[in-house]
Design a protein around this motif. Structure first.
Motif, mmCIF file in Angstrom:
data_model
loop_
_atom_site.group_PDB
_atom_site.id
_atom_site.type_symbol
_atom_site.label_atom_id
_atom_site.label_comp_id
_atom_site.label_asym_id
_atom_site.label_seq_id
_atom_site.Cartn_x
_atom_site.Cartn_y
_atom_site.Cartn_z
ATOM 1 N N VAL A 1 55.676 45.168 -3.056
ATOM 2 C CA VAL A 1 54.895 46.334 -3.468
ATOM 3 C C VAL A 1 54.699 47.296 -2.302
ATOM 4 N N ALA A 2 54.337 46.737 -1.131
ATOM 5 C CA ALA A 2 54.135 47.570 0.051
ATOM 6 C C ALA A 2 55.411 48.284 0.445
ATOM 7 N N LEU A 3 56.534 47.592 0.329
ATOM 8 C CA LEU A 3 57.829 48.191 0.678
ATOM 9 C C LEU A 3 58.155 49.364 -0.248
ATOM 10 N N ALA B 1 52.324 51.991 4.451
ATOM 11 C CA ALA B 1 51.948 50.784 3.715
ATOM 12 C C ALA B 1 52.774 49.569 4.125
ATOM 13 N N ASP B 2 54.045 49.768 4.466
ATOM 14 C CA ASP B 2 54.916 48.645 4.835
ATOM 15 C C ASP B 2 55.144 48.564 6.341
ATOM 16 N N ARG B 3 54.231 49.126 7.135
ATOM 17 C CA ARG B 3 54.427 49.125 8.584
ATOM 18 C C ARG B 3 54.493 47.712 9.132
ATOM 19 N N ASP B 4 53.589 46.836 8.687
ATOM 20 C CA ASP B 4 53.613 45.449 9.187
ATOM 21 C C ASP B 4 54.924 44.770 8.853
ATOM 22 N N LEU B 5 55.435 45.037 7.654
ATOM 23 C CA LEU B 5 56.704 44.434 7.240
ATOM 24 C C LEU B 5 57.848 44.922 8.113
ATOM 25 N N ARG B 6 57.844 46.222 8.460
ATOM 26 C CA ARG B 6 58.930 46.773 9.262
ATOM 27 C C ARG B 6 58.873 46.338 10.711
ATOM 28 N N THR B 7 57.694 46.091 11.212
ATOM 29 C CA THR B 7 57.543 45.727 12.625
ATOM 30 C C THR B 7 57.431 44.232 12.853
ATOM 31 N N GLY B 8 57.411 43.435 11.784
ATOM 32 C CA GLY B 8 57.380 41.990 11.937
ATOM 33 C C GLY B 8 56.016 41.399 12.190
ATOM 34 N N VAL B 9 54.951 42.126 11.924
ATOM 35 C CA VAL B 9 53.599 41.593 12.114
ATOM 36 C C VAL B 9 53.323 40.548 11.044
ATOM 37 N N PRO B 10 52.817 39.349 11.398
ATOM 38 C CA PRO B 10 52.509 38.310 10.397
ATOM 39 C C PRO B 10 51.527 38.842 9.356
ATOM 40 N N CYS B 11 51.602 38.237 8.190
ATOM 41 C CA CYS B 11 50.721 38.630 7.099
ATOM 42 C C CYS B 11 49.268 38.515 7.541
ATOM 43 N N ASP C 1 56.981 30.871 2.977
ATOM 44 C CA ASP C 1 57.481 31.873 2.048
ATOM 45 C C ASP C 1 57.045 33.252 2.512
ATOM 46 N N ARG C 2 57.751 34.270 2.008
ATOM 47 C CA ARG C 2 57.362 35.632 2.360
ATOM 48 C C ARG C 2 55.988 35.928 1.808
ATOM 49 N N CYS C 3 55.219 36.703 2.559
ATOM 50 C CA CYS C 3 53.831 37.019 2.198
ATOM 51 C C CYS C 3 53.795 37.722 0.841
ATOM 52 N N HIS C 4 52.920 37.299 -0.027
ATOM 53 C CA HIS C 4 52.790 37.885 -1.358
ATOM 54 C C HIS C 4 52.355 39.353 -1.235
ATOM 55 N N GLY D 1 48.738 34.733 7.284
ATOM 56 C CA GLY D 1 49.362 34.384 8.557
ATOM 57 C C GLY D 1 50.843 34.098 8.475
ATOM 58 N N THR D 2 51.447 34.278 7.332
ATOM 59 C CA THR D 2 52.872 33.993 7.177
ATOM 60 C C THR D 2 53.693 34.940 8.051
ATOM 61 N N PRO D 3 54.573 34.397 8.910
ATOM 62 C CA PRO D 3 55.405 35.279 9.743
ATOM 63 C C PRO D 3 56.492 35.937 8.907
ATOM 64 N N ARG D 4 56.769 37.196 9.224
ATOM 65 C CA ARG D 4 57.826 37.905 8.505
ATOM 66 C C ARG D 4 59.145 37.827 9.268
ATOM 67 N N TRP D 5 59.086 37.869 10.593
ATOM 68 C CA TRP D 5 60.271 37.734 11.433
ATOM 69 C C TRP D 5 60.019 36.584 12.395
ATOM 70 N N ASP D 6 60.596 35.408 12.092
ATOM 71 C CA ASP D 6 60.388 34.212 12.926
ATOM 72 C C ASP D 6 61.586 34.073 13.847
ATOM 73 N N LEU D 7 61.437 34.529 15.091
ATOM 74 C CA LEU D 7 62.562 34.518 16.027
ATOM 75 C C LEU D 7 62.822 33.139 16.618
#
Length: 471
Positions: A16-18, A169-179, A9-12, A183-189
């Motif tokens: 909010v960060a977005l 605040a949402d840099r990790d979300l925009r760049t695909g860095v795992p939580c 699931d998407r990181c909790h 450790g939940t991946p945001r962009w699983d290629l």
């Protein structure tokens, strides 16, 4: 081939960060775009001016930038807000509404928040342009610098830094860095996912960002277009950088304090002579208000706390002068209203050329002779401790010193010839009065407004006219 469902699931906390990141970047983008948009009229040959007063509030506030479009002098019409060369102060500008055109072709302007038209009409050849665009808040840093409001500047800098940090605040979300927590991946290629879910993930970041920048651009464009140079409302534009409020013109004055600045400890000398001052101590405050409310300085309301206003730079004590002031005394033990002194602190080694209220409640004007240092004084015929506004004027030239109160001459002397010479500072309120006759308190309790100093003697007609005009 079957599609593997996403196992994680998407990181909790991503939502909010977005939201925080997009909101912070939107705010920063709006400010930057407003500033850039405000510079465009200058590139077109227009004139931009920063508003530092509330003289035409509430529609336009201090800190707005107004752009004036060049216009032929014979094309102006009543109701337009004109930017003109100030007829009373060389090198300054004035931004007021055109109220009427005189029979000789001169233009009579008026600030929307001012109760009367400007005293001096403007020649058509002094028109710079007509105000047509307003950019809200862009000039606030300039206003704070002028008034010395360092706390507002520091607060703004801190807010900008905070917004920059929140924008990441949402840099990790925009760049695909795992939580970083789970450790939940945001962009699983490597895992096939439904196209719809992939589109939703991309849209969750890209669409809000695009929308934010679009809204910022719209806000900037409409902000400038919101002002009409011929609006019928009570207020549209405020005055130019040198005028906090338009008070009585300080004709040929060498010091003019109206205490009409909006913020900070600085007091502007509107005479153009550079005798700006500062509030010192906690016992003096500016009674802020609109230009219609006619702001003033108040002293002694904080009990034992003392305060005064004093000029920033020393000048030579004048041999010929007029000092005038509006004051309202609410204390029962007197105090110094306005005068000259050798020091900027609470006490001065030398002090004279002043107006003060004695222990008996009477107004006194005093100067000190150059030889024996004899103290020459003239007193009013009645008490001024009545909670009402009074207009006091003191004039001096060799063998003639006079005191006027509310347009009536109170008395004079002819035995004062030469005065003590020293460099010093003009000040309003608290000053040592040791050695002066009838002294009560050193600290004035009450209100002070419209301080004027002239290096000449005003005659009776001028003094009566000043009193009739009011503060």
């Amino acid at each position: 081939m079957t599609r593997n469902p996403r196992r994680n699931d998407r990181c909790h906390g991503d939502l909010v960060a977005l939201v925080v990141g997009v909101a912070a970047r939107t705010t920063l983008a709006t400010g930057v775009l407003l500033a850039l948009w405000a510079a465009v009229p200058v590139l077109l040959g227009w004139t931009a001016t920063t508003v530092v007063s509330e003289s035409m509030s509430p529609a336009v506030r201090a800190g707005d930038v107004v752009a004036a479009m060049p216009v032929d002098a014979d094309a102006v019409t009543v109701g337009q807000v004109l930017l003109v060369e100030d007829p009373d102060h060389e090198g300054r500008q004035r931004l007021h509404r055109l109220e009427r055109i005189e029979a000789d072709g001169a233009l009579r302007l008026r600030g929307d928040a001012n109760p009367a038209p400007d005293r001096t009409a403007v020649g058509p050849d002094r028109v710079i342009g007509v105000g047509v665009l307003r950019f809200p808040f862009v000039g606030l840093p300039n206003v704070w610098l002028r008034t010395g409001d360092w706390s507002a500047l520091a607060t703004t800098a801190a807010v900008v830094v905070l917004l920059v940090l929140l924008g990441r605040a949402d840099r990790d979300l925009r760049t695909g860095v795992p939580c970083r927590r789970c450790g939940t991946p945001r962009w699983d290629l490597r895992t096939e996912v439904d196209d719809a879910r992939t589109t939703l993930s991309v849209g969750a970041v890209a669409l809000p960002t695009v929308a934010a920048l679009t809204l910022a651009a719209m806000a900037v464009s409409t902000a400038g277009a919101g002002f009409s140079g011929t609006t019928d409302g009570r207020s549209t534009l405020a005055s130019t950088p040198s005028f906090p409020c338009f008070h009585h013109d300080p004709v040929d004055a060498v010091l003019a304090w109206d205490f009409a600045e909006r913020n900070g400890p600085g007091v502007l000398d509107t005479s153009g002579s550079g005798q700006d001052g500062q509030f010192v101590g906690s016992g003096g405050v500016r009674a802020d208000g609109s230009c219609t409310d006619n702001p003033f300085a108040s002293f002694g309301a904080a009990g034992d706390a003392e305060g005064w206003v004093v000029t920033d730079t020393a000048v030579a004590a004048p041999d010929v002068f007029t000092v005038s002031v509006w004051f309202r005394s609410t204390g029962s033990d007197g105090g110094r209203i306005v005068g000259f002194g050798s020091d900027r602190g609470s006490a001065s080694t030398h002090r004279d050329r002043h107006l003060y209220v004695g222990a008996d409640g009477h107004l006194r004007f005093g100067v000190e002779g150059s030889g024996s240092q004899f103290k020459f004084t003239v007193s009013s015929s009645s008490s001024v401790v009545d909670g009402e506004w009074h207009h006091a004027v003191a004039t001096f030239q060799p063998r003639s010193m006079e005191l006027w109160l509310d347009g009536v001459r109170q008395g004079g002397r002819t035995d004062a010839v030469t005065l003590r010479q020293y460099d010093g500072y003009w000040r309003a309120a608290r000053q040592t009065l040791s050695g002066w006759p009838g002294v009560g308190s050193y600290a004035f309790t009450g209100d002070i407004d419209t301080v004027r100093v002239h290096h000449r003697v005003l005659d009776g007609a001028m003094i009566r006219a000043e009193f009739a005009a009011g503060r």
